[in-house]
Write a protein that holds these residues in place. Structure first.
Motif, mmCIF file in Angstrom:
data_model
loop_
_atom_site.group_PDB
_atom_site.id
_atom_site.type_symbol
_atom_site.label_atom_id
_atom_site.label_comp_id
_atom_site.label_asym_id
_atom_site.label_seq_id
_atom_site.Cartn_x
_atom_site.Cartn_y
_atom_site.Cartn_z
ATOM 1 N N ALA A 174 -140.653 -33.250 35.733
ATOM 2 C CA ALA A 174 -141.879 -32.614 35.251
ATOM 3 C C ALA A 174 -141.969 -32.676 33.733
ATOM 4 O O ALA A 174 -143.020 -33.029 33.165
ATOM 5 C CB ALA A 174 -141.935 -31.160 35.730
ATOM 6 N N VAL A 175 -140.881 -32.358 33.056
ATOM 7 C CA VAL A 175 -140.880 -32.359 31.589
ATOM 8 C C VAL A 175 -141.059 -33.780 31.049
ATOM 9 O O VAL A 175 -141.874 -34.021 30.152
ATOM 10 C CB VAL A 175 -139.584 -31.724 31.051
ATOM 11 C CG1 VAL A 175 -139.494 -31.892 29.536
ATOM 12 C CG2 VAL A 175 -139.509 -30.252 31.426
ATOM 13 N N ALA A 176 -140.299 -34.732 31.592
ATOM 14 C CA ALA A 176 -140.375 -36.110 31.099
ATOM 15 C C ALA A 176 -141.766 -36.698 31.311
ATOM 16 O O ALA A 176 -142.300 -37.384 30.423
ATOM 17 C CB ALA A 176 -139.328 -36.974 31.793
ATOM 18 N N THR A 177 -142.360 -36.436 32.459
ATOM 19 C CA THR A 177 -143.697 -36.966 32.737
ATOM 20 C C THR A 177 -144.722 -36.383 31.776
ATOM 21 O O THR A 177 -145.568 -37.110 31.220
ATOM 22 C CB THR A 177 -144.098 -36.662 34.189
ATOM 23 O OG1 THR A 177 -143.147 -37.254 35.080
ATOM 24 C CG2 THR A 177 -145.482 -37.208 34.502
ATOM 25 N N ALA A 178 -144.671 -35.071 31.558
ATOM 26 C CA ALA A 178 -145.626 -34.421 30.663
ATOM 27 C C ALA A 178 -145.471 -34.920 29.228
ATOM 28 O O ALA A 178 -146.463 -35.250 28.556
ATOM 29 C CB ALA A 178 -145.457 -32.903 30.723
ATOM 30 N N VAL A 179 -144.252 -34.998 28.737
ATOM 31 C CA VAL A 179 -144.022 -35.425 27.354
ATOM 32 C C VAL A 179 -144.402 -36.887 27.163
ATOM 33 O O VAL A 179 -145.022 -37.261 26.150
ATOM 34 C CB VAL A 179 -142.546 -35.182 26.961
ATOM 35 C CG1 VAL A 179 -142.243 -35.795 25.598
ATOM 36 C CG2 VAL A 179 -142.240 -33.689 26.948
ATOM 37 N N LEU A 180 -144.073 -37.737 28.137
ATOM 38 C CA LEU A 180 -144.422 -39.152 28.031
ATOM 39 C C LEU A 180 -145.938 -39.351 28.057
ATOM 40 O O LEU A 180 -146.487 -40.160 27.298
ATOM 41 C CB LEU A 180 -143.766 -39.928 29.170
ATOM 42 C CG LEU A 180 -143.927 -41.455 29.165
ATOM 43 C CD1 LEU A 180 -143.338 -42.058 27.891
ATOM 44 C CD2 LEU A 180 -143.267 -42.067 30.395
ATOM 45 N N ALA A 181 -146.628 -38.588 28.913
ATOM 46 C CA ALA A 181 -148.090 -38.701 28.980
ATOM 47 C C ALA A 181 -148.750 -38.198 27.705
ATOM 48 O O ALA A 181 -149.833 -38.659 27.334
ATOM 49 C CB ALA A 181 -148.616 -37.923 30.185
ATOM 50 N N GLU A 182 -148.126 -37.284 27.004
ATOM 51 C CA GLU A 182 -148.680 -36.743 25.760
ATOM 52 C C GLU A 182 -148.390 -37.644 24.569
ATOM 53 O O GLU A 182 -149.281 -37.943 23.763
ATOM 54 C CB GLU A 182 -148.111 -35.349 25.498
ATOM 55 C CG GLU A 182 -148.494 -34.740 24.158
ATOM 56 C CD GLU A 182 -149.990 -34.490 24.036
ATOM 57 O OE1 GLU A 182 -150.532 -34.630 22.929
ATOM 58 O OE2 GLU A 182 -150.631 -34.154 25.056
ATOM 59 N N LEU A 183 -147.147 -38.101 24.421
ATOM 60 C CA LEU A 183 -146.746 -38.828 23.220
ATOM 61 C C LEU A 183 -146.793 -40.337 23.373
ATOM 62 O O LEU A 183 -147.001 -41.055 22.383
ATOM 63 C CB LEU A 183 -145.323 -38.412 22.816
ATOM 64 C CG LEU A 183 -145.098 -36.952 22.413
ATOM 65 C CD1 LEU A 183 -143.635 -36.730 22.061
ATOM 66 C CD2 LEU A 183 -145.991 -36.567 21.233
ATOM 67 N N GLY A 184 -146.566 -40.836 24.583
ATOM 68 C CA GLY A 184 -146.396 -42.274 24.759
ATOM 69 C C GLY A 184 -144.976 -42.681 24.408
ATOM 70 O O GLY A 184 -144.277 -41.984 23.666
ATOM 71 N N SER A 185 -144.534 -43.815 24.934
ATOM 72 C CA SER A 185 -143.128 -44.197 24.789
ATOM 73 C C SER A 185 -142.754 -44.507 23.342
ATOM 74 O O SER A 185 -141.645 -44.183 22.902
ATOM 75 C CB SER A 185 -142.815 -45.406 25.680
ATOM 76 O OG SER A 185 -143.620 -46.514 25.327
ATOM 77 N N GLN A 186 -143.645 -45.110 22.560
ATOM 78 C CA GLN A 186 -143.294 -45.472 21.185
ATOM 79 C C GLN A 186 -143.110 -44.238 20.310
ATOM 80 O O GLN A 186 -142.144 -44.137 19.547
ATOM 81 C CB GLN A 186 -144.359 -46.399 20.601
ATOM 82 C CG GLN A 186 -144.374 -47.781 21.230
ATOM 83 C CD GLN A 186 -145.341 -48.716 20.525
ATOM 84 O OE1 GLN A 186 -146.133 -48.294 19.681
ATOM 85 N NE2 GLN A 186 -145.270 -50.000 20.861
#
Length: 406
Positions: free
Chosen positions: A235-247
Motif C-alpha cells: 500500500a505504501v509503495a504503490t501510493a508513494v510511487l503513484a505520487e512521485l514517480g520512479s525518477q
C-alpha cells in the motif's frame, strides 16, 4: 524447567505478542528508507522487486515456521542447521545471524540518529542502544509491551501517509506502469534491498523457548506477521510511487516525507520523520532481542564464551548476552557507516536464511525450501560488490574459527 547448561527461558508469549514482535522487526526503518534506493535500481519495476522480495521472504518464513514447530528452542536456524545438517552448518547459521544482525542493530541505531538529530547521529545512536539494551535486560514481557506500542504508532503513521497521498495528492496511474528502464538485474537488486525490510519474521523463531505452545504458535505467527507487513508495504509503495514517480522517488533521501509534501500537506512531514525514528527504535529493540537469544544458544554450546549462557534469576532474560550484544552494537554505532552496515547485514542474513531453507529441505515438501534457497543465494550475490566481499570474508572467518577451535 532447565537446559543442560542452566535454567530455561520462561514461556510467556502468546500468538498476539509473537506476531507483534515479528511486525516490530519488519515494520521498521526499511519501509522509510529502502524505497528510494530500490527505485534507483528497478525504476518502474519497483513493485515487481517488492513482489520478488515477498516471494523469497514467504519461502523463508514457511521453512522457518516448519522447523520452529519441531525445534521450539532459542536460536532459530542455529538450532535447525545443527539438528538437520550437522553442527558446522548450525554454527555457520548462528555466526551469520549474530554478525549480520549486529550490523543491522547498528544500522537501525544510526537511522534513529539520522532522523532525530542528524548533526549528532552517532551519539544519538549509542544512546538508543543503551536505552533499549536496558529494556531487554528487564525481561521479555516489557519488551513485548513496548514493541506493541511502537508497532501501533508506526502503523498509524504509515496509514496516514497513504490516506494523505490518496486524498490530497496528484496521483498518476501511468507512474505505476512498467517502462523501458527495467532490467532483470536492476529488479533483482531492488528485491535484495527490499528484502531487508522483510527479514524480521525470524525473530519469532529465535524466541521459540519463550513462546507458549510453540508447535502451534510459531507456525501461525510467522505467516500472519509476514502477510500484514506485505500488505502495508504494498500500500505504501504503490501510493508513494503513484505520487512521485520512479525518477523522483529514486533521488529522495526521505521518500515518505517527500511524498506527503508533494501531496500538498507539508505539515505531515515532521510526523513522518518522527514515525521513521520510532520505527527504527522498534526494529532495534527486536533485533537486540533476537541476537541476544542466538548468542545465548551458541554460548550454551560453547561456540561463544560460555559465561554468556546465563539467564537472570529475577527477570528471566539472558542478561549477560544482552549486555555483550549491547556493547558491540554501541561500538559499531559510534564508528560505522550506515550504508556499509546495511550491505554487510544483508549478505549475512541471506546466508542465514539459505541454511534455514537447506534445513527445511530435509523435512520433505521440498519445492518451497528449494525456491527459498536459490532466491537467497541469488539476492546475496547481486548485492554491491564491497558488501559481497566483506560478507564472504567474515563468514569464512567464522568457518575457520570453528575448524580451529579445541
Amino acid at each position: 524447567m532447565s537446559t543442560p547448561d542452566g535454567p530455561a527461558l520462561r514461556r510467556r508469549l502468546g500468538i498476539f505478542d509473537a506476531v507483534i514482535i515479528g511486525l516490530g522487526s519488519m515494520i521498521g526503518a526499511g519501509i522509510f528508507a529502502a524505497l528510494g534506493p530500490a527505485a534507483a535500481s528497478a525504476g518502474t519495476g519497483l513493485l515487481v522487486g517488492l513482489a520478488i522480495a515477498a516471494v523469497v521472504a514467504y519461502c523463508n518464513a514457511t521453512s522457518s515456521a516448519r522447523l520452529a514447530a519441531i525445534y521450539p528452542q532459542s536460536g532459530g536456524t542455529y538450532v535447525y542447521g545443527r539438528e538437520r545438517l550437522g553442527p558446522f552448518w548450525g554454527y555457520l547459521a548462528g555466526w551469520s545471524f549474530v554478525v549480520g544482525k549486529t550490523a543491522s542493530c547498528a544500522a537501525m541505531a544510526l537511522t534513529v540518529g539520522a532522523y532525530v538529530w542528524p548533526e549528532y547521529a552517532h551519539a544519538i545512536a549509542v544512546a538508543a542502544v543503551v536505552a533499549l539494551t536496558a529494556v531487554n535486560y528487564a525481561g521479555i514481557q516489557k519488551s513485548a509491551v513496548l514493541t506493541r506500542v511502537i508497532v501501533a504508532v508506526v502503523l498509524a503513521v504509515l496509514a496516514a501517509v497513504v490516506v494523505v497521498i490518496l486524498g490530497f495528492g496528484d496521483l498518476d496511474s501511468a507512474r505505476l506502469a512498467l517502462g523501458g528502464d527495467i532490467t532483470a538485474g536492476g529488479v533483482l537488486e531492488a528485491a535484495g534491498l527490499l528484502f531487508f525490510a522483510f527479514a524480521g519474521y525470524a525473530r519469532i523463531a529465535t524466541l521459540g523457548e519463550e513462546v507458549r505452545d510453540p508447535a502451534r504458535t510459531i507456525p501461525r505467527a510467522i505467516p500472519i506477521a509476514l502477510f500484514i507487513a506485505l500488505a502495508v508495504y504494498a500500500a505504501v509503495a504503490t501510493a508513494v510511487l503513484a505520487e512521485l514517480g520512479s525518477q523522483t522517488l529514486a533521488s529522495a533521501a526521505a521518500p515518505l516525507a517527500d511524498a506527503v509534501s508533494a501531496a500538498g500537506v507539508p505539515g505531515m512531514e515532521p510526523v513522518v520523520r518522527t514515525g521513521a525514528a520510532i520505527a527504527a527504535l522498534g526494529s532495534l529493540l527486536a533485533l537486540i532481542l533476537g541476537v541476544s537469544r542466538t548468542t545465548l544458544a551458541m554460548a550454551r554450546d560453547r561456540h561463544l564464551p560460555h559465561a554468556l549462557a546465563v539467564v537472570h534469576p529475577k527477570f528471566g532474560s539472558p542478561h549477560r548476552a544482552e549486555i555483550a550484544v549491547g556493547v558491540v552494537v554501541g561500538v559499531l554505532a559510534a564508528t560505522v557507516d550506515l550504508r556499509g552496515a546495511i550491505g554487510f547485514s544483508s549478505f549475512a542474513v541471506l546466508t542465514y536464511y539459505a541454511i534455514a531453507n537447506a534445513s527445511a529441505f530435509t523435512l520433505g515438501r521440498k519445492a518451497i525450501p528449494a525456491l527459498g534457497f536459490i532466491g537467497c543465494l541469488l539476492l546475496a550475490v547481486l548485492l554491491p560488490l564491497p558488501s559481497v566481499v566483506a560478507g564472504v570474508c567474515v563468514v569464512a572467518l567464522g568457518a575457520v574459527a570453528y575448524r580451529l577451535r579445541p
